[in-house]
Design an enzyme around this catalytic site. Structure first.
Site, PDB file in Angstrom:
ATOM      1  N   ARG A  29       0.824  -1.219   0.000  1.00  0.00           N
ATOM      2  CA  ARG A  29       0.000   0.000   0.000  1.00  0.00           C
ATOM      3  C   ARG A  29       0.852   1.261   0.000  1.00  0.00           C
ATOM      4  O   ARG A  29       0.382   2.336  -0.344  1.00  0.00           O
ATOM      5  CB  ARG A  29      -0.932   0.010   1.212  1.00  0.00           C
ATOM      6  CG  ARG A  29      -1.931  -1.105   1.183  1.00  0.00           C
ATOM      7  CD  ARG A  29      -2.922  -0.949   2.303  1.00  0.00           C
ATOM      8  NE  ARG A  29      -3.989  -0.024   1.991  1.00  0.00           N
ATOM      9  CZ  ARG A  29      -4.548   0.806   2.862  1.00  0.00           C
ATOM     10  NH1 ARG A  29      -4.118   0.848   4.091  1.00  0.00           N
ATOM     11  NH2 ARG A  29      -5.527   1.600   2.504  1.00  0.00           N
ATOM     12  N   CYS A  56       4.600  24.288  37.428  1.00  0.00           N
ATOM     13  CA  CYS A  56       5.846  25.051  37.602  1.00  0.00           C
ATOM     14  C   CYS A  56       6.171  25.257  39.092  1.00  0.00           C
ATOM     15  O   CYS A  56       5.283  25.275  39.944  1.00  0.00           O
ATOM     16  CB  CYS A  56       5.734  26.415  36.913  1.00  0.00           C
ATOM     17  SG  CYS A  56       6.309  26.428  35.207  1.00  0.00           S
ATOM     18  N   HIS A 115       9.733  24.726  32.353  1.00  0.00           N
ATOM     19  CA  HIS A 115       8.414  24.592  31.732  1.00  0.00           C
ATOM     20  C   HIS A 115       8.529  24.242  30.238  1.00  0.00           C
ATOM     21  O   HIS A 115       7.600  23.663  29.657  1.00  0.00           O
ATOM     22  CB  HIS A 115       7.664  25.915  31.918  1.00  0.00           C
ATOM     23  CG  HIS A 115       6.265  25.934  31.408  1.00  0.00           C
ATOM     24  ND1 HIS A 115       5.220  25.337  32.079  1.00  0.00           N
ATOM     25  CD2 HIS A 115       5.729  26.464  30.272  1.00  0.00           C
ATOM     26  CE1 HIS A 115       4.099  25.521  31.383  1.00  0.00           C
ATOM     27  NE2 HIS A 115       4.387  26.198  30.286  1.00  0.00           N
ATOM     28  N   CYS A 160      -2.376  14.578  26.703  1.00  0.00           N
ATOM     29  CA  CYS A 160      -1.600  15.250  27.741  1.00  0.00           C
ATOM     30  C   CYS A 160      -2.267  16.591  28.052  1.00  0.00           C
ATOM     31  O   CYS A 160      -2.570  17.363  27.150  1.00  0.00           O
ATOM     32  CB  CYS A 160      -0.167  15.441  27.269  1.00  0.00           C
ATOM     33  SG  CYS A 160       0.848  16.266  28.486  1.00  0.00           S
ATOM     34  N   SER A 161      -2.510  16.831  29.338  1.00  0.00           N
ATOM     35  CA  SER A 161      -3.330  17.980  29.720  1.00  0.00           C
ATOM     36  C   SER A 161      -2.518  19.203  30.133  1.00  0.00           C
ATOM     37  O   SER A 161      -3.072  20.279  30.303  1.00  0.00           O
ATOM     38  CB  SER A 161      -4.256  17.562  30.863  1.00  0.00           C
ATOM     39  OG  SER A 161      -3.478  17.160  31.977  1.00  0.00           O
ATOM     40  N   HIS A 298       8.148   0.777  26.211  1.00  0.00           N
ATOM     41  CA  HIS A 298       7.447   0.904  24.931  1.00  0.00           C
ATOM     42  C   HIS A 298       7.256   2.388  24.633  1.00  0.00           C
ATOM     43  O   HIS A 298       6.885   3.148  25.526  1.00  0.00           O
ATOM     44  CB  HIS A 298       6.034   0.303  25.018  1.00  0.00           C
ATOM     45  CG  HIS A 298       5.984  -1.153  25.290  1.00  0.00           C
ATOM     46  ND1 HIS A 298       6.210  -2.101  24.328  1.00  0.00           N
ATOM     47  CD2 HIS A 298       5.714  -1.845  26.430  1.00  0.00           C
ATOM     48  CE1 HIS A 298       6.063  -3.310  24.859  1.00  0.00           C
ATOM     49  NE2 HIS A 298       5.774  -3.178  26.128  1.00  0.00           N
ATOM     50  N   PHE A 312      -4.865   6.425  12.681  1.00  0.00           N
ATOM     51  CA  PHE A 312      -6.035   6.148  13.503  1.00  0.00           C
ATOM     52  C   PHE A 312      -6.190   4.642  13.630  1.00  0.00           C
ATOM     53  O   PHE A 312      -6.058   3.918  12.648  1.00  0.00           O
ATOM     54  CB  PHE A 312      -7.298   6.754  12.878  1.00  0.00           C
ATOM     55  CG  PHE A 312      -7.341   8.247  13.005  1.00  0.00           C
ATOM     56  CD1 PHE A 312      -7.766   8.835  14.183  1.00  0.00           C
ATOM     57  CD2 PHE A 312      -6.922   9.057  11.965  1.00  0.00           C
ATOM     58  CE1 PHE A 312      -7.786  10.209  14.327  1.00  0.00           C
ATOM     59  CE2 PHE A 312      -6.938  10.446  12.098  1.00  0.00           C
ATOM     60  CZ  PHE A 312      -7.373  11.019  13.282  1.00  0.00           C
ATOM     61  N   GLU A 317      -8.783  -2.286  12.615  1.00  0.00           N
ATOM     62  CA  GLU A 317      -8.050  -2.386  13.889  1.00  0.00           C
ATOM     63  C   GLU A 317      -8.981  -2.623  15.073  1.00  0.00           C
ATOM     64  O   GLU A 317      -8.670  -3.403  15.961  1.00  0.00           O
ATOM     65  CB  GLU A 317      -7.243  -1.105  14.169  1.00  0.00           C
ATOM     66  CG  GLU A 317      -5.917  -1.044  13.462  1.00  0.00           C
ATOM     67  CD  GLU A 317      -5.991  -0.300  12.147  1.00  0.00           C
ATOM     68  OE1 GLU A 317      -7.124  -0.003  11.682  1.00  0.00           O
ATOM     69  OE2 GLU A 317      -4.923  -0.019  11.577  1.00  0.00           O
TER      70      GLU A 317
HETATM   71  P1  H2U Z   1      -1.464  14.069  31.755  1.00  0.00           P
HETATM   72  O1  H2U Z   1      -0.132  13.427  31.944  1.00  0.00           O
HETATM   73  O2  H2U Z   1      -2.417  13.214  30.992  1.00  0.00           O
HETATM   74  O3  H2U Z   1      -1.326  15.451  31.214  1.00  0.00           O
HETATM   75  O4  H2U Z   1      -2.103  14.241  33.181  1.00  0.00           O
HETATM   76  C1  H2U Z   1      -1.638  15.211  34.104  1.00  0.00           C
HETATM   77  C2  H2U Z   1      -2.081  14.822  35.483  1.00  0.00           C
HETATM   78  O5  H2U Z   1      -1.800  15.896  36.359  1.00  0.00           O
HETATM   79  C3  H2U Z   1      -3.565  14.544  35.571  1.00  0.00           C
HETATM   80  O6  H2U Z   1      -3.716  13.201  36.003  1.00  0.00           O
HETATM   81  C4  H2U Z   1      -2.799  15.967  37.333  1.00  0.00           C
HETATM   82  C5  H2U Z   1      -4.070  15.537  36.623  1.00  0.00           C
HETATM   83  O7  H2U Z   1      -4.957  14.925  37.487  1.00  0.00           O
HETATM   84  N1  H2U Z   1      -2.838  17.314  37.884  1.00  0.00           N
HETATM   85  C6  H2U Z   1      -2.763  17.494  39.245  1.00  0.00           C
HETATM   86  O8  H2U Z   1      -2.668  16.531  39.985  1.00  0.00           O
HETATM   87  N2  H2U Z   1      -2.787  18.754  39.765  1.00  0.00           N
HETATM   88  C7  H2U Z   1      -2.905  19.887  39.012  1.00  0.00           C
HETATM   89  O9  H2U Z   1      -2.925  20.969  39.529  1.00  0.00           O
HETATM   90  C8  H2U Z   1      -2.964  19.779  37.535  1.00  0.00           C
HETATM   91  C9  H2U Z   1      -2.957  18.418  36.957  1.00  0.00           C
HETATM   92 ZN    ZN Z   2       5.275  24.854  34.082  1.00  0.00          ZN
END
Ligand code: H2U
Ligand code: ZN
Length: 353
Positions: A29, A56, A115, A160-161, A298, A312, A317
């Site tokens: 493909r 931070c 940061h 990632c938040s 991994h 995706f 899948e």
């Molecule tokens: P990620 O790795 O998916 O971004 O998750 C970040 C984690 O950080 C998430 O589980 C925690 C969230 O609960 N967190 C705290 O514990 N305190 C905070 O002030 C911000 C984020």
């Molecule tokens: Zn930071």
């Protein structure tokens, strides 16, 4: 044992002995016309310290707790943990509605106070500190828990938040699915052959060389034979090691070096902060014999063709089995060919000239 030559440009399935699963490979493909454009490098422009960042140093977190003025790696209890030390979730033996109670704890680990410094942008000594922290967390939490998950979700596309580079550590009284499957398959392999599957695999890949991304005296990174994600990699020690805390001083230094090499290659591939989920699998922290285990990490990155085109896992899948077009060998070749210098450094040098 007879081996039929592998027809690499025709469809075939490859077997993952660690998970006991097949993956469908469709290399023909790749001959489809691709009119993709090469994209501009994407460089995020984050400050060294962000007053609005929950992670931070010196800042208040979401929960109201305040981070100390830390330098280097820093670990805190997740303010919104998925597992609880005194969890009372309940149990059900009804075969159609089984449930079991779980206990555990969850932590967040900032890789450094900076940061804007992702793993490949940390120096080798800074990465060594990350390795030591990971190992110490496993030792410490392993006293109370049967399994300690050390992982990183990198990039918004992986959920990632927080932009501040960090990983997570979840410890539990149960052995999760992925780990239970690997435990079973490594144990069966040893029972059948008397050998350690992944120790032999590292040696075999080192000899074959076509799936190697990077290697040094103690470690090898390959796009595994059975890779599912386009640029998936497996990081393995050459020696038999059960868990992160068992790594020697030398193995920790060489791990820091190869982590820098791998994550730099990832970023350079599409000139972007390459998203992925990575994590460590070591022997569970239970009392049984774990000699069938081999420590490994991994890396599961979603990107396929550029900083914006991802793979995706849908359709076939979700309903049948994993499938890939790009062969593990071509993916490895492309990663292996990346320069050691991070593209941001190269860009900055160019701009200064
Ligand atoms: P990620 O790795 O998916 O971004 O998750 C970040 C984690 O950080 C998430 O589980 C925690 C969230 O609960 N967190 C705290 O514990 N305190 C905070 O002030 C911000 C984020
Ligand atoms: Zn930071």
């Amino acid at each position: 044992m007879t081996e039929t030559p592998l027809i690499t440009d025709a469809p075939h399935r490859r077997f993952n002995p660690l998970k006991g699963e097949w993956v469908l490979v469709s290399p023909h493909r790749n001959k489809r016309p691709w009119q993709g454009k090469t994209e501009e490098p994407t460089v995020s422009d984050l400050p060294v310290h962000d007053p609005a960042c929950y992670l931070c140093a010196g800042n208040a977190r979401n929960s109201g707790a305040t981070n100390p003025n830390y330098k280097g790696p820093y670990v805190f209890d997740n303010d919104f943990p998925a597992l609880m030390v005194d969890g009372e979730g309940g149990t059900s033996d009804d075969p159609l509605f089984r449930a079991e109670n779980v206990r555990g704890t969850a932590r967040v680990m900032c890789f450094s106070e900076r940061h804007n410094a992702t793993l490949p942008e940390l120096s080798a000594p800074e990465l060594r500190k990350v390795v030591d922290f990971w190992a110490a967390q496993v030792s410490h939490l392993g006293e109370d828990w049967n399994w300690v998950a050390v992982f990183e979700n990198k990039g918004a596309v992986m959920g990632c938040s927080q932009p501040h580079p960090h990983g997570q550590i979840w410890a539990s009284d149960f052995i999760p699915n992925e780990v239970a499957a690997e435990d079973r398959h490594q144990a069966d392999w040893m029972a059948r052959t008397g050998r350690n599957m992944l120790v032999d695999y590292a040696t075999a890949e080192s000899e074959r060389a076509d799936r190697i991304v990077a290697e040094n005296d103690d470690w090898i990174v390959v796009v595994p034979w059975w890779a599912v994600w386009p640029f998936e990699t497996l990081l393995l020690p050459r020696a038999h090691v059960l868990r992160l805390p068992d790594l020697s001083d030398t193995q920790r230094d060489s791990l820091a070096a190869i982590l820098k090499r791998l994550t730099t290659a990832y970023d350079n591939l599409f000139q972007t902060e390459f998203p992925y989920t990575m994590g460590w699998h070591g022997a569970p922290l239970t009392d049984e014999d774990h000699s069938h285990w081999q420590l490994h990490a991994h890396f599961y990155p979603p990107l396929l063709r550029s900083a914006t085109v991802r793979k995706f896992m849908v359709g076939y899948e979700m309903l049948a089995e994993a499938q890939r077009d790009l062969t593990a060998e071509s993916a490895a070749q492309r990663l292996r060919g990346q320069p050691d210098e991070h593209f941001k450094t190269t860009l900055a040098k160019g701009a200064a000239e």
